[in-house]
Design a protein around this motif. Structure first.
Motif, short mmCIF file in Angstrom:
data_model
loop_
_atom_site.label_atom_id
_atom_site.label_comp_id
_atom_site.label_asym_id
_atom_site.label_seq_id
_atom_site.Cartn_x
_atom_site.Cartn_y
_atom_site.Cartn_z
N ALA A 188 38.30 41.74 31.04
CA ALA A 188 37.11 42.22 30.33
C ALA A 188 36.16 42.92 31.30
CB ALA A 188 36.41 41.05 29.64
N MET A 189 35.97 42.34 32.48
CA MET A 189 35.11 42.98 33.48
C MET A 189 35.73 44.28 33.99
SD MET A 189 33.44 39.77 35.60
CE MET A 189 34.75 38.54 35.47
N ARG A 190 37.06 44.31 34.07
CA ARG A 190 37.71 45.56 34.50
C ARG A 190 37.55 46.65 33.44
NH1 ARG A 190 38.00 49.06 38.01
NH2 ARG A 190 40.02 49.85 38.70
N VAL A 191 37.65 46.29 32.18
CA VAL A 191 37.41 47.26 31.11
C VAL A 191 36.01 47.86 31.26
CG1 VAL A 191 37.05 47.52 28.62
CG2 VAL A 191 39.03 46.25 29.46
N ALA A 192 35.03 47.00 31.57
CA ALA A 192 33.65 47.46 31.71
C ALA A 192 33.48 48.41 32.89
CB ALA A 192 32.71 46.27 31.86
N THR A 193 34.19 48.17 33.99
CA THR A 193 34.07 49.07 35.14
C THR A 193 34.83 50.38 34.91
OG1 THR A 193 35.99 48.14 36.32
CG2 THR A 193 33.83 47.11 36.72
N MET A 194 35.85 50.35 34.07
CA MET A 194 36.62 51.56 33.79
C MET A 194 35.95 52.44 32.73
SD MET A 194 40.49 49.93 33.87
CE MET A 194 41.34 51.43 33.42
#
Length: 250
Positions: A93-99
């Motif tokens: 979920a945090m990776r989705v936000a950074t992408m």
């Protein structure tokens, strides 16, 4: 194309929901009945190789998992949404936000794996890998010591029905080798970090590097829960994540 396991609710606040390593999106079943479907619209995603996407090859990395999650949001026509994720799915979920920082309103990470990876020595890695032989005892019960016996039985049955050992091994490699901690600074939306009071693995100390790297965060403890608070304490877990989503400013 990977499918969504379920889309529920008519609310204007759209929420993509990501599961963890040992279970598919069925891990959310107890909490799904308690969500506010007038305020939110929830889309539950199974990573490639799990659940409704069991015939798909596993994602090759956590970045690929985030890309698959974003594609699921695209398939719904969602230009803006929040993300809720558990454990491995919390890191994703945090990776989705950074992408896609301009698309993600907020993140709720429930007992999340570290965006900086979880380095394990050879013996510890082998222990996690061999836990496929008995995930109920070696993973779920070990990380949620107070879980009810009926929940343990149900989660064990769900594990065997929705994934195989190839998927187990592939995603163990993905979440332990995550490597985007320095990129968390690129997302300035709110991130709610929830951990279980009785979780021996995801503790405030384990989360300390994540906390230090996030521009905006809030850390909350879920009482009388281990690593699976959405199963052990669904009402309080849903209450905390929906309160966090409702106050997101993006």
């Amino acid at each position: 194309m990977n499918q969504l396991a379920a889309v529920e609710g008519s609310g204007l606040h759209r929420v993509l929901v990501l599961h963890g390593w040992a279970l598919d999106s069925g891990v959310w079943l107890a909490s799904r009945a308690l969500t506010d479907q007038a305020q939110f619209c929830y889309a539950y995603f199974d990573f490639p190789g799990y659940g409704v996407n069991r015939r798909q090859a596993p994602a090759a990395s956590l970045d690929d998992m985030a890309a698959a999650a974003l594609a699921a949001a695209d398939s719904l026509g969602w230009s803006s949404f929040s993300v809720v994720g558990h454990s491995m799915g919390g890191a994703t979920a945090m990776r989705v936000a950074t992408m896609a920082p301009q698309r993600v309103r907020s993140v709720v990470a429930v007992t999340p794996a570290s965006p900086g990876g979880t380095p394990l020595d050879a013996d510890a890695y082998a222990h996690f890998q061999s836990a496929w032989a008995d995930p109920a005892t070696r993973i779920v019960k070990a990380l949620s010591p107070g879980i009810a016996p009926v929940d343990l039985r149900n989660l064990s049955a769900r594990n065997r029905a929705t994934m195989n050992q190839v998927v187990w091994d592939a995603y163990l490699a993905n979440w332990t080798s995550a490597n985007f901690l320095t990129e968390l600074k690129n997302y300035d939306g709110p991130v709610e970090l929830l951990y279980g009071e009785d979780d021996p693995f995801v503790t405030p100390a384990y989360l300390s590097s994540t906390i230090a790297a996030l521009p905006r965060h809030n850390l909350r403890c879920i009482a009388k829960a281990g690593h699976y608070p959405m199963v052990e304490q669904p009402a309080s877990t849903v209450g905390l994540w929906e309160a966090a989503l409702a106050t997101s400013a993006r």
